[in-house]
Design a protein around this motif. Structure first.
Motif, mmCIF file in Angstrom:
data_model
loop_
_atom_site.group_PDB
_atom_site.id
_atom_site.type_symbol
_atom_site.label_atom_id
_atom_site.label_comp_id
_atom_site.label_asym_id
_atom_site.label_seq_id
_atom_site.Cartn_x
_atom_site.Cartn_y
_atom_site.Cartn_z
ATOM 1 N N THR A 1 41.985 34.617 39.020
ATOM 2 C CA THR A 1 43.145 34.814 39.759
ATOM 3 C C THR A 1 44.323 35.757 39.298
ATOM 4 O O THR A 1 44.414 36.866 39.908
ATOM 5 C CB THR A 1 43.815 33.645 39.644
ATOM 6 O OG1 THR A 1 43.021 32.583 40.200
ATOM 7 C CG2 THR A 1 45.088 33.773 40.806
ATOM 8 N N GLU B 1 41.713 55.722 44.620
ATOM 9 C CA GLU B 1 41.080 54.630 43.943
ATOM 10 C C GLU B 1 41.474 54.729 42.366
ATOM 11 O O GLU B 1 41.229 53.952 41.740
ATOM 12 C CB GLU B 1 39.748 54.268 43.849
ATOM 13 C CG GLU B 1 39.121 53.633 45.258
ATOM 14 C CD GLU B 1 37.646 53.043 45.222
ATOM 15 O OE1 GLU B 1 37.018 53.408 44.238
ATOM 16 O OE2 GLU B 1 37.412 52.349 46.319
ATOM 17 N N TRP C 1 51.385 37.885 34.263
ATOM 18 C CA TRP C 1 50.879 37.140 35.450
ATOM 19 C C TRP C 1 51.254 35.673 35.396
ATOM 20 O O TRP C 1 51.958 35.175 36.506
ATOM 21 C CB TRP C 1 49.359 37.203 35.567
ATOM 22 C CG TRP C 1 48.623 36.275 36.516
ATOM 23 C CD1 TRP C 1 48.667 36.539 37.958
ATOM 24 C CD2 TRP C 1 48.359 34.871 36.394
ATOM 25 N NE1 TRP C 1 48.190 35.535 38.640
ATOM 26 C CE2 TRP C 1 47.779 34.484 37.680
ATOM 27 C CE3 TRP C 1 47.931 34.038 35.241
ATOM 28 C CZ2 TRP C 1 47.326 33.360 37.884
ATOM 29 C CZ3 TRP C 1 47.357 33.040 35.460
ATOM 30 C CH2 TRP C 1 47.157 32.635 36.860
ATOM 31 N N LYS D 1 42.433 39.314 39.939
ATOM 32 C CA LYS D 1 42.576 39.548 41.315
ATOM 33 C C LYS D 1 43.888 40.215 41.638
ATOM 34 O O LYS D 1 44.097 41.266 42.370
ATOM 35 C CB LYS D 1 42.503 38.140 42.086
ATOM 36 C CG LYS D 1 42.490 38.565 43.558
ATOM 37 C CD LYS D 1 42.190 37.296 44.558
ATOM 38 C CE LYS D 1 42.452 37.392 45.978
ATOM 39 N NZ LYS D 1 42.208 36.233 46.490
ATOM 40 N N GLN D 2 44.976 39.643 40.927
ATOM 41 C CA GLN D 2 46.176 40.326 41.097
ATOM 42 C C GLN D 2 46.476 41.784 40.625
ATOM 43 O O GLN D 2 47.210 42.391 40.886
ATOM 44 C CB GLN D 2 47.502 39.149 40.446
ATOM 45 C CG GLN D 2 48.834 39.729 40.708
ATOM 46 C CD GLN D 2 49.322 39.702 42.192
ATOM 47 O OE1 GLN D 2 48.950 38.530 42.693
ATOM 48 N NE2 GLN D 2 49.776 40.681 42.681
ATOM 49 N N VAL E 1 44.046 43.671 40.426
ATOM 50 C CA VAL E 1 43.593 44.782 41.128
ATOM 51 C C VAL E 1 44.518 44.943 42.370
ATOM 52 O O VAL E 1 44.664 46.269 42.793
ATOM 53 C CB VAL E 1 42.219 44.216 42.075
ATOM 54 C CG1 VAL E 1 41.858 45.090 43.261
ATOM 55 C CG2 VAL E 1 41.237 43.936 40.893
ATOM 56 N N GLN E 2 45.302 44.057 43.046
ATOM 57 C CA GLN E 2 46.282 44.299 43.980
ATOM 58 C C GLN E 2 47.554 45.080 43.467
ATOM 59 O O GLN E 2 48.134 45.815 44.204
ATOM 60 C CB GLN E 2 46.615 42.896 44.420
ATOM 61 C CG GLN E 2 45.807 41.935 45.245
ATOM 62 C CD GLN E 2 46.193 40.622 45.471
ATOM 63 O OE1 GLN E 2 47.390 40.062 45.095
ATOM 64 N NE2 GLN E 2 45.405 39.900 46.376
ATOM 65 N N ASN E 3 47.705 44.927 42.102
ATOM 66 C CA ASN E 3 48.866 45.859 41.618
ATOM 67 C C ASN E 3 48.326 47.099 41.103
ATOM 68 O O ASN E 3 49.082 47.831 40.370
ATOM 69 C CB ASN E 3 49.414 45.064 40.334
ATOM 70 C CG ASN E 3 50.178 43.871 40.798
ATOM 71 O OD1 ASN E 3 50.174 43.246 41.858
ATOM 72 N ND2 ASN E 3 50.897 43.194 39.717
ATOM 73 N N ARG E 4 47.113 47.416 41.383
ATOM 74 C CA ARG E 4 46.435 48.794 41.063
ATOM 75 C C ARG E 4 46.492 48.962 39.590
ATOM 76 O O ARG E 4 46.646 49.912 39.129
ATOM 77 C CB ARG E 4 47.079 49.849 41.767
ATOM 78 C CG ARG E 4 47.049 49.828 43.313
ATOM 79 C CD ARG E 4 47.408 51.157 43.935
ATOM 80 N NE ARG E 4 46.760 52.385 43.533
ATOM 81 C CZ ARG E 4 45.528 52.433 43.976
ATOM 82 N NH1 ARG E 4 44.798 51.986 44.728
ATOM 83 N NH2 ARG E 4 45.091 53.759 43.460
ATOM 84 N N TYR F 1 53.770 35.293 38.544
ATOM 85 C CA TYR F 1 52.942 34.882 39.512
ATOM 86 C C TYR F 1 52.527 33.497 39.711
ATOM 87 O O TYR F 1 52.606 32.837 40.813
ATOM 88 C CB TYR F 1 51.775 35.834 40.016
ATOM 89 C CG TYR F 1 52.057 37.264 39.912
ATOM 90 C CD1 TYR F 1 52.474 37.600 41.320
ATOM 91 C CD2 TYR F 1 51.972 38.155 38.956
ATOM 92 C CE1 TYR F 1 52.759 38.997 41.497
ATOM 93 C CE2 TYR F 1 52.335 39.519 39.127
ATOM 94 C CZ TYR F 1 52.696 40.089 40.346
ATOM 95 O OH TYR F 1 53.008 41.272 40.841
ATOM 96 N N ARG G 1 38.377 47.120 39.865
ATOM 97 C CA ARG G 1 37.783 46.064 40.477
ATOM 98 C C ARG G 1 38.126 44.938 39.715
ATOM 99 O O ARG G 1 38.193 45.173 38.391
ATOM 100 C CB ARG G 1 36.332 46.284 40.590
ATOM 101 C CG ARG G 1 35.924 47.485 41.627
ATOM 102 C CD ARG G 1 34.369 47.875 41.567
ATOM 103 N NE ARG G 1 34.243 49.174 42.148
ATOM 104 C CZ ARG G 1 34.202 50.269 41.992
ATOM 105 N NH1 ARG G 1 34.889 50.730 40.878
ATOM 106 N NH2 ARG G 1 34.078 51.382 42.810
ATOM 107 N N ASN G 2 37.395 43.700 40.238
ATOM 108 C CA ASN G 2 37.799 42.523 39.335
ATOM 109 C C ASN G 2 36.342 42.343 38.673
ATOM 110 O O ASN G 2 35.436 41.812 39.316
ATOM 111 C CB ASN G 2 38.091 41.397 40.205
ATOM 112 C CG ASN G 2 38.480 39.980 39.525
ATOM 113 O OD1 ASN G 2 38.208 39.830 38.361
ATOM 114 N ND2 ASN G 2 39.006 39.098 40.412
#
Length: 389
Positions: free
Chosen positions: A146, A62, A78, A149-150, A152-155, A82, A159-160
């Motif tokens: 949103t 993590e 973003w 959240k992206q 987090v997915q992109n590291r 996105y 956490r969000n």
């Protein structure tokens, strides 16, 4: 001054400026060299804590290296990468304004990795203090949730922080509609113009205003008409111009056929005759279709362009005021159509289909108990059945 530690435990030293630095190894790079990382803090205790946390995150896979990217920079990235290319232009424009006018001024300067739940919660509280409605606050926070959240997915973050915020409770407001007497007073005063006929048409069909603005003569049949598209007229802040965006209805139920009452057939006949005269008068200024009348909008402007939905709202407000009624939004006409249907004993499933609702339950929840007179009739019916037992 430095403090040596065991193998792979890292090293800690105090820098010349008084701050503390911890160096540690997180593994090896693709080329085989050691991958070293550094964290900084104002005290020795704090830098040791940061290093231990980073080492624990590495074990859990993590760990995210510190980054200087700010919330403002990430929101911009973003939005471009996105959001903008994956939603309707009108949605992108609304999101852009929320980011520019609300999120950036309040939260944009924070580093993305340092943004905390309490920062977002303070932003929500300030919005409440400024008198914004719960629905508006929710709409302003939505892009941030949103985007994080992206991230987090992109590291970019672990956490969000927006997952833990508390949004103000939205109270379900009572729907607004015109009573029979109010409808009569308004209809008597409305002029026999394109705008006047447009108001009458919504009141007689239950159309959404965006659907009305996108309606073409090719959608009109002898006994019914088809809703095949909707128009969103909005201001593109990035381009600095007003844009008309046409799209298919958002849901399958939105694409539907609606029967035409005799009064609506007469209204459309008057509108077609009026538009033909206006088209001849406009001459070369007419920007609608010249070769096929059926490709023109039913309720077009003086030169054939799609009407602005906001102008419809202003027009309705003007005539409600002339009648002596309080201002109400254009959607009130749709609510009034549905209420008239329910009061006359019409089938709820048919109403749901005409309105383009996805399910009947929503129609029933919204309209079946919208008027006290309906509740009174239902109560009398129940009392009569109960007494007869």
């Amino acid at each position: 001054m430095s403090k040596k530690r065991g193998n792979n435990d890292g090293s800690v030293r105090q820098r010349k400026d008084g701050t503390w630095e911890a160096r540690f190894i997180v593994g090896r790079k693709a080329d085989g060299k050691l991958d070293r990382r550094i964290v900084y803090a104002s005290t020795q205790k704090e830098v040791l804590s940061k290093m231990k946390q980073a080492q624990a995150d590495i074990l859990k896979d993590e760990y995210i290296a510190p980054s200087a990217i700010t919330v403002e920079q990430w929101l911009d990235s973003w939005y471009r990468t996105y959001l903008k290319t994956n939603v309707r232009p009108s949605t992108a424009s609304t999101t852009y304004r929320a980011i520019r006018n609300h999120l950036k001024p309040a939260l944009g300067k924070y580093k993305l990795q340092q943004l905390r739940t309490e920062h977002i919660q303070a932003f929500i509280i300030d919005q409440q203090k400024n008198g914004l409605r719960a629905s508006t606050i929710k709409r302003n926070v939505a892009p941030l949730k949103t985007a994080l959240k992206q991230a987090v997915q992109n590291r970019l973050i672990v956490r969000n922080p927006a997952d833990y915020i508390k949004l103000p409770k939205q109270e379900q407001s009572e729907i607004q509609f015109l009573t029979r007497d109010e409808q009569k007073a308004l209809l008597e005063l409305l002029p026999n113009t394109t705008n006047g006929r447009a108001i009458r048409f919504i009141l007689g069909t239950g159309l959404r205003v965006g659907e009305l603005c996108a309606l073409r003569w090719s959608d009109i049949n002898s006994d019914y008409f088809t809703v095949s598209q909707t128009a969103s007229i909005y201001h593109d802040d990035e381009a600095g111009k007003t844009v008309i965006d046409f799209n298919a209805p958002k849901t399958k139920a939105g694409k539907r056929s609606i029967p035409l009452l005799p009064s609506m057939k007469t209204l459309l006949s008057e509108q077609r005759h009026s538009q033909l005269k206006r088209r001849l008068k406009a001459g070369s200024a007419w920007t609608g279709c010249r070769t096929d009348q059926n490709d023109n909008y039913v309720f077009a402007s003086m030169v054939g362009t799609a009407l602005d939905r906001d102008n419809k709202g202003r027009f309705l407000h003007t005539y409600l005021k002339k009648v002596g009624l309080s201002s109400r939004g254009i959607h009130t006409l749709r609510h009034t159509f549905a209420t008239n249907w329910v009061q006359s004993g019409g089938d709820i499933r048919s109403l749901s289909e005409i309105l383009g609702h996805t399910n009947v339950a929503f129609t029933m929840q919204t309209y079946v108990h919208s008027d006290m007179s309906i509740k009174w009739l239902e109560w009398r019916s129940w009392k009569r059945r109960y007494t007869e037992k």
